[in-house]
Design a protein around this motif. Structure first.
Motif, PDB file in Angstrom:
ATOM      1  N   VAL A   1       0.844  -1.192   0.000  1.00 56.98           N
ATOM      2  CA  VAL A   1       0.000   0.000   0.000  1.00 56.98           C
ATOM      3  C   VAL A   1       0.879   1.241   0.000  1.00 56.98           C
ATOM      4  CG1 VAL A   1      -1.737   1.305   1.279  1.00 56.98           C
ATOM      5  CG2 VAL A   1      -1.866  -1.189   1.190  1.00 56.98           C
ATOM      6  N   GLY A   2       1.959   1.202   0.787  1.00 64.58           N
ATOM      7  CA  GLY A   2       2.852   2.344   0.952  1.00 64.58           C
ATOM      8  C   GLY A   2       3.242   2.463   2.406  1.00 64.58           C
ATOM      9  N   GLY A   3       4.311   3.181   2.665  1.00 68.31           N
ATOM     10  CA  GLY A   3       4.745   3.362   4.044  1.00 68.31           C
ATOM     11  C   GLY A   3       5.145   2.069   4.723  1.00 68.31           C
ATOM     12  N   GLY A   4       5.596   1.082   3.947  1.00 69.85           N
ATOM     13  CA  GLY A   4       6.004  -0.195   4.524  1.00 69.85           C
ATOM     14  C   GLY A   4       4.864  -1.136   4.842  1.00 69.85           C
ATOM     15  N   ILE A   5       3.643  -0.781   4.468  1.00 69.29           N
ATOM     16  CA  ILE A   5       2.469  -1.611   4.747  1.00 69.29           C
ATOM     17  C   ILE A   5       2.206  -2.547   3.565  1.00 69.29           C
ATOM     18  CG2 ILE A   5      -0.011  -1.627   5.163  1.00 69.29           C
ATOM     19  CD1 ILE A   5       0.274   1.019   6.581  1.00 69.29           C
ATOM     20  N   GLU A   6       2.256  -3.852   3.824  1.00 61.07           N
ATOM     21  CA  GLU A   6       1.974  -4.867   2.813  1.00 61.07           C
ATOM     22  C   GLU A   6       0.722  -5.641   3.218  1.00 61.07           C
ATOM     23  OE1 GLU A   6       6.540  -5.795   1.287  1.00 61.07           O
ATOM     24  OE2 GLU A   6       5.566  -7.142   2.715  1.00 61.07           O
ATOM     25  N   THR A   7      -0.150  -5.854   2.260  1.00 63.60           N
ATOM     26  CA  THR A   7      -1.413  -6.529   2.557  1.00 63.60           C
ATOM     27  C   THR A   7      -1.573  -7.782   1.702  1.00 63.60           C
ATOM     28  OG1 THR A   7      -2.743  -5.360   0.889  1.00 63.60           O
ATOM     29  CG2 THR A   7      -2.457  -4.277   3.024  1.00 63.60           C
ATOM     30  N   PHE A   8      -2.400  -8.695   2.218  1.00 67.60           N
ATOM     31  CA  PHE A   8      -2.695  -9.940   1.494  1.00 67.60           C
ATOM     32  C   PHE A   8      -4.193 -10.184   1.563  1.00 67.60           C
ATOM     33  CE2 PHE A   8      -3.590 -14.442   1.229  1.00 67.60           C
ATOM     34  CZ  PHE A   8      -2.789 -14.853   0.168  1.00 67.60           C
ATOM     35  N   SER A   9      -4.744 -10.690   0.476  1.00 69.44           N
ATOM     36  CA  SER A   9      -6.150 -11.105   0.462  1.00 69.44           C
ATOM     37  C   SER A   9      -6.275 -12.390  -0.334  1.00 69.44           C
ATOM     38  CB  SER A   9      -7.044 -10.018  -0.145  1.00 69.44           C
ATOM     39  OG  SER A   9      -6.699  -9.792  -1.505  1.00 69.44           O
ATOM     40  N   GLY A  10      -7.257 -13.208   0.036  1.00 71.63           N
ATOM     41  CA  GLY A  10      -7.432 -14.470  -0.669  1.00 71.63           C
ATOM     42  C   GLY A  10      -8.700 -15.188  -0.251  1.00 71.63           C
ATOM     43  N   HIS A  11      -9.110 -16.125  -1.079  1.00 75.24           N
ATOM     44  CA  HIS A  11     -10.291 -16.938  -0.807  1.00 75.24           C
ATOM     45  C   HIS A  11      -9.856 -18.381  -0.556  1.00 75.24           C
ATOM     46  CE1 HIS A  11     -13.312 -14.097  -3.018  1.00 75.24           C
ATOM     47  NE2 HIS A  11     -12.282 -13.430  -2.502  1.00 75.24           N
TER      48      HIS A  11
ATOM     49  N   LEU B   1      -1.523  -6.658   7.138  1.00 68.08           N
ATOM     50  CA  LEU B   1      -2.978  -6.838   7.097  1.00 68.08           C
ATOM     51  C   LEU B   1      -3.313  -7.966   6.136  1.00 68.08           C
ATOM     52  CD1 LEU B   1      -5.903  -5.822   7.698  1.00 68.08           C
ATOM     53  CD2 LEU B   1      -5.652  -4.337   5.693  1.00 68.08           C
ATOM     54  N   SER B   2      -4.164  -8.885   6.578  1.00 69.48           N
ATOM     55  CA  SER B   2      -4.609  -9.962   5.694  1.00 69.48           C
ATOM     56  C   SER B   2      -6.122 -10.076   5.758  1.00 69.48           C
ATOM     57  CB  SER B   2      -3.963 -11.303   6.089  1.00 69.48           C
ATOM     58  OG  SER B   2      -4.319 -11.670   7.405  1.00 69.48           O
ATOM     59  N   THR B   3      -6.734 -10.266   4.598  1.00 68.70           N
ATOM     60  CA  THR B   3      -8.184 -10.422   4.499  1.00 68.70           C
ATOM     61  C   THR B   3      -8.462 -11.766   3.830  1.00 68.70           C
ATOM     62  OG1 THR B   3      -8.446  -8.030   4.235  1.00 68.70           O
ATOM     63  CG2 THR B   3     -10.320  -9.425   3.634  1.00 68.70           C
ATOM     64  N   ILE B   4      -9.062 -12.679   4.589  1.00 68.86           N
ATOM     65  CA  ILE B   4      -9.319 -14.027   4.092  1.00 68.86           C
ATOM     66  C   ILE B   4     -10.826 -14.273   4.027  1.00 68.86           C
ATOM     67  CG2 ILE B   4      -8.977 -16.489   4.489  1.00 68.86           C
ATOM     68  CD1 ILE B   4      -6.433 -15.028   3.828  1.00 68.86           C
ATOM     69  N   GLN B   5     -11.285 -14.734   2.890  1.00 69.55           N
ATOM     70  CA  GLN B   5     -12.690 -15.120   2.750  1.00 69.55           C
ATOM     71  C   GLN B   5     -12.787 -16.638   2.746  1.00 69.55           C
ATOM     72  OE1 GLN B   5     -15.316 -13.018   0.061  1.00 69.55           O
ATOM     73  NE2 GLN B   5     -16.107 -14.955  -0.756  1.00 69.55           N
ATOM     74  N   ILE B   6     -13.568 -17.165   3.679  1.00 68.81           N
ATOM     75  CA  ILE B   6     -13.803 -18.604   3.750  1.00 68.81           C
ATOM     76  C   ILE B   6     -15.107 -18.920   3.017  1.00 68.81           C
ATOM     77  CG2 ILE B   6     -14.158 -20.581   5.265  1.00 68.81           C
ATOM     78  CD1 ILE B   6     -11.412 -19.352   5.553  1.00 68.81           C
ATOM     79  N   GLU B   7     -15.088 -19.892   2.127  1.00 67.26           N
ATOM     80  CA  GLU B   7     -16.289 -20.203   1.354  1.00 67.26           C
ATOM     81  C   GLU B   7     -16.342 -21.684   1.013  1.00 67.26           C
ATOM     82  OE1 GLU B   7     -14.583 -18.917  -3.026  1.00 67.26           O
ATOM     83  OE2 GLU B   7     -15.228 -17.342  -1.645  1.00 67.26           O
ATOM     84  N   ASP B   8     -17.516 -22.121   0.563  1.00 65.33           N
ATOM     85  CA  ASP B   8     -17.629 -23.505   0.114  1.00 65.33           C
ATOM     86  C   ASP B   8     -17.649 -23.530  -1.414  1.00 65.33           C
ATOM     87  OD1 ASP B   8     -20.232 -22.901  -0.785  1.00 65.33           O
ATOM     88  OD2 ASP B   8     -21.096 -23.443   1.167  1.00 65.33           O
ATOM     89  N   SER B   9     -17.720 -24.689  -1.973  1.00 68.56           N
ATOM     90  CA  SER B   9     -17.587 -24.850  -3.426  1.00 68.56           C
ATOM     91  C   SER B   9     -18.690 -24.153  -4.223  1.00 68.56           C
ATOM     92  CB  SER B   9     -17.563 -26.331  -3.796  1.00 68.56           C
ATOM     93  OG  SER B   9     -18.725 -26.985  -3.308  1.00 68.56           O
ATOM     94  N   SER B  10     -19.819 -23.860  -3.598  1.00 65.69           N
ATOM     95  CA  SER B  10     -20.913 -23.208  -4.318  1.00 65.69           C
ATOM     96  C   SER B  10     -20.560 -21.771  -4.713  1.00 65.69           C
ATOM     97  CB  SER B  10     -22.186 -23.204  -3.462  1.00 65.69           C
ATOM     98  OG  SER B  10     -22.008 -22.410  -2.299  1.00 65.69           O
ATOM     99  N   LEU B  11     -19.603 -21.146  -3.999  1.00 58.26           N
ATOM    100  CA  LEU B  11     -19.197 -19.784  -4.314  1.00 58.26           C
ATOM    101  C   LEU B  11     -17.934 -19.734  -5.159  1.00 58.26           C
ATOM    102  CD1 LEU B  11     -19.695 -18.129  -0.795  1.00 58.26           C
ATOM    103  CD2 LEU B  11     -21.207 -17.933  -2.778  1.00 58.26           C
ATOM    104  N   PHE B  12     -17.414 -20.886  -5.451  1.00 60.58           N
ATOM    105  CA  PHE B  12     -16.083 -20.991  -6.055  1.00 60.58           C
ATOM    106  C   PHE B  12     -15.969 -20.261  -7.389  1.00 60.58           C
ATOM    107  CE2 PHE B  12     -12.021 -22.971  -5.891  1.00 60.58           C
ATOM    108  CZ  PHE B  12     -11.633 -23.156  -7.205  1.00 60.58           C
ATOM    109  N   GLU B  13     -17.007 -20.328  -8.216  1.00 59.85           N
ATOM    110  CA  GLU B  13     -16.933 -19.737  -9.553  1.00 59.85           C
ATOM    111  C   GLU B  13     -17.604 -18.374  -9.635  1.00 59.85           C
ATOM    112  OE1 GLU B  13     -15.273 -20.991 -11.999  1.00 59.85           O
ATOM    113  OE2 GLU B  13     -14.745 -22.867 -11.019  1.00 59.85           O
TER     114      GLU B  13
END
Length: 301
Positions: free
Chosen positions: A236-246, A274-286
């Protein structure tokens, strides 16, 4: 972070004051003596003062609080400042090369004494500025841009001294021009690194220290995780690194445990702020946009 910001601001202000004073003296001597290497060095000193001023403005903007319109605040202001610094360096290099090629075709006789005296004075001020900014540049891309401006000014002063020696000992007046051209090549190298790093942040490229495929493998090793997708890491800047994933989990009963393990992995092993993780089942996969998915969905089905 506030303490570091205050220290960096003070360091930049002191460096700018020292270099501005030196610039005024050097540009005067350069115009009187006709030295291209001194003129190039003086022009770079001015660009350095401008670069440091831009950095100071960026630091102030970076500490502006986030709002509903700018949820990240002005964190990328320092990256834009670094990019500006890199472009200034590149422009300065082109200017010196154009002047240098013209000077090679039309050599100018000059005295070595003013060149030598100014370069010695410049080295002292530049070493002081480098020491002042050294710690901050290791942590901050914006300050690194200013640091390299000063570093190149330091190398330029050394080049001026070498040129002055050639002129004094052997009347090799072309040495002044060659010193300026060598200085320009150094500027191009520094500009490339700064511009490259700034653009990587601005286009949301994966941080260079991160191997996203290893993170993917580690996340899949968590018990209950069937597949992963939309994995993104950025600065993001200022040494801040973020991660996101499903993460696709086998059962919602395992969701909380998977989430805790994933966030601990990302923070402790990979050092994400900072990390943002979305937990989901196979119905949301596509259901997500494939335009920003680097992996083939078919391979995970």
């Amino acid at each position: 972070m506030i303490g570091h910001g205050s220290t960096n601001t003070k360091a930049l202000k002191i460096s700018a004051a020292l270099l501005l004073t030196y610039f005024i003296a050097e540009i005067t001597v350069a115009l009187v003596s006709g030295s291209l290497s001194l003129l190039a060095d003086a022009a770079h000193e001015l660009s350095t003062v401008v670069a440091i001023s831009v950095s100071l403005v960026a630091i102030k903007l970076t500490h502006t609080k986030p709002t509903t319109k700018r949820t990240f605040g002005f964190r990328r202001a320092e990256t834009i400042a670094a990019l500006t610094n890199g472009v200034l360096l590149l422009g300065m290099a082109v200017f010196i090369i154009v002047r240098g090629l013209d000077r090679l075709a039309n050599p100018v006789e000059m005295s070595a004494a003013p060149m030598f005296a100014m370069a010695i004075g410049g080295i002292g001020l530049e070493i002081a500025s480098l020491v002042i900014m050294y710690r901050g540049q290791k942590e901050n891309l914006n300050i690194r841009g200013s640091f390299w401006h000063v570093m190149n000014a330091f190398l330029g002063s050394i080049a001026v001294i070498i040129a002055a020696i050639f002129i004094e000992v052997g009347q090799v007046y072309e040495a002044d021009t060659w010193a300026g051209l060598i200085f320009a090549i150094i500027l191009i190298y520094a500009a490339y690194g700064i511009i490259r790093d700034a653009l990587r942040i601005l286009i949301d490229a994966t941080p260079t220290r991160i191997d996203i495929t290893l993170i993917d493998k580690d996340l899949k090793s968590i018990k209950g995780v069937e597949a992963t997708h939309h994995l993104h890491a950025r600065t993001v800047g200022g040494g801040i690194e973020t991660f996101s994933g499903h993460l696709v989990v086998a059962s919602n009963r395992n969701a909380q445990s998977v989430l805790i393990q994933a966030k601990q992995l990302l923070e402790k092993k990979y050092g994400f702020n900072l990390s943002t993780i979305q937990i989901e089942d196979s119905s949301l996969f596509e259901s997500d946009p494939k335009e920003i998915e680097y992996k083939s969905m078919e391979k995970q089905a």
